[in-house]
Design an enzyme around this catalytic site. Sequence first.
Site, PDB file in Angstrom:
ATOM      1  N   LYS B  78       0.845  -1.208   0.000  1.00 31.95           N
ATOM      2  CA  LYS B  78       0.000   0.000   0.000  1.00 31.95           C
ATOM      3  C   LYS B  78       0.877   1.255   0.000  1.00 31.95           C
ATOM      4  CE  LYS B  78      -3.863   1.952   2.730  1.00 31.95           C
ATOM      5  NZ  LYS B  78      -4.704   1.754   3.943  1.00 31.95           N
ATOM      6  N   SER B 153      -9.451   1.750   2.997  1.00 29.63           N
ATOM      7  CA  SER B 153      -8.577   2.508   2.138  1.00 29.63           C
ATOM      8  C   SER B 153      -7.519   1.678   1.420  1.00 29.63           C
ATOM      9  CB  SER B 153      -7.871   3.593   2.959  1.00 29.63           C
ATOM     10  OG  SER B 153      -7.059   3.010   3.952  1.00 29.63           O
ATOM     11  N   SER B 177      -9.861  -0.523   7.150  1.00 30.30           N
ATOM     12  CA  SER B 177      -9.277  -0.325   5.814  1.00 30.30           C
ATOM     13  C   SER B 177      -8.570  -1.526   5.208  1.00 30.30           C
ATOM     14  CB  SER B 177      -8.318   0.869   5.834  1.00 30.30           C
ATOM     15  OG  SER B 177      -9.048   2.074   5.847  1.00 30.30           O
TER      16      SER B 177
END
Lengths: 58, 455
Positions: B78, B153, B177
Amino acid sequence: MTMQPDPLTPEQTAMIKATLARIRGALATAPTRPAPEPAHLFLPVSLFPVEVRDAPKD
Amino acid sequence: MLRKTDRMVNQIAALGRGDTTARHLAEAALSRAEAFHGLNAFVALDPEKVLAAAEASDGRRAARTTLGPLDGIPIAVKDNYLTADYPTTACSDALPLEPAGVDATLVARLRRGGAVIFGKTNMHEWAYGATNTTSSFGPTRNPHNPRHITGGSSGGSAAAVSAGIVTAALGSDTGGSIRIPASACGIYGFKPTYGRASRHGVLPLSWSLDAPGPLAASLDDLAVLLSCLLGEDAGDAATRGSRPFRPVAAHSRTVRLLHLTGPGLERSAEVDASVAAALQSARGCMVDTRELPGMRRFFGAWETILHCEATAYHQPLLAANAAGFSTVTRAHLEAGQYLSAQELLRAQQVRAEFCTLLASGLGDWDALVLPTLPVPAPAMDSDWQAFGGRRVTTQDSMTWFCWPGNLAGLPAVTLPCGLSSAGLPIGIMLMGRPGQDERLLQIAKRFDPAINLTE
């Protein structure tokens, strides 16, 4: 020279007001009795290594 | 999307047998990333770096000096993890596009284990939202239907695994997330107990809520990843005393599950039906249903802590470059500036109340059960969701069931449990007792044989 912050848009101002109203409304609901100590106050003690935390006191 | 063969444990076995090479796995992943370019899962991916790392892995294997089970496995990261060789932007225009020159601790652990870092994945700007529609690189699209969101996210990481580009990726979880996009994309995600995975080098959203962790193609894959990732790190004081992850053997003891319901925990009928079917088919589980009171108040505490901590971290950048933040993220950060110290302390009181309720106010339990999301992945252009008599924003629908795990710091895992009438994945979430991450994963395996979206 100090920079002037970009002004908030009406949309952002409305979002901020809605967020604050929601949060304050939620936190104002009835607490338990007795109210507990805040959770994070326990954290600093736990940050010390065990050997420091549990060392004999003078 | 995901094929049954696309599991990391299968890749590890094939490498061990000599049936494949790290270079072949890397080439296949690069080819698939190109084929699924339209999902917008990656924000940085350098084939030369990927192939060089894969060839180094093959060299170690030939010399019988492999570094561990992950050696040669492509793993995506990420874009809020610092990486020595890729820029880290948190998908915000507020940060420069320059490599950090250092790795986050969890990235360093993957590299030390021989993993091939497979680029940086798209995310909701600063992780401050759960739809993955707000990103300086544009929205991420759901592999099951590109007209639908991935959730966020860690949406790019979930899309990359779901599309079979990689079998594992790193994410971070402050209000769901990791679990939200894993569920929306039909894969597996694990949020460790707060303090068992190092946050060092992961750009913060909220220090006391953030938990980095993996997304993967199976529960067995998660176990291999957690064995590499968890444990004490001098760079993160919250990990002091944290044990490495040691998978536990299956046992036959009946486990007690509490299926949580009540106001604030509503869900759509088809999600409810999928979760009920999964609970019925789980092996060796005794299921009780329990209403969890006070959800509005506890949510208020989570949101207060989130906004105060995020604003405290971002305030200097907000003052210097407010225009670098998106409209919504800036509004969140500005809201945090109006919350008082007393309100933050009140929220921390409520947090303590919540932890006490879960620890001793619900009786004996081994895992708490909820759907991961109240609805399947929403359409890209839908701002509102209606379910169970509620009408809430799409953003709030994404974190609906997940934030309690962050407020109390519990370990939590999501696994697929069905498909909606529109063919979109539905996930079930289990939350364990703090520190019992190994046991939670073992309990989740009681569900898994009955649930499979990967055929």
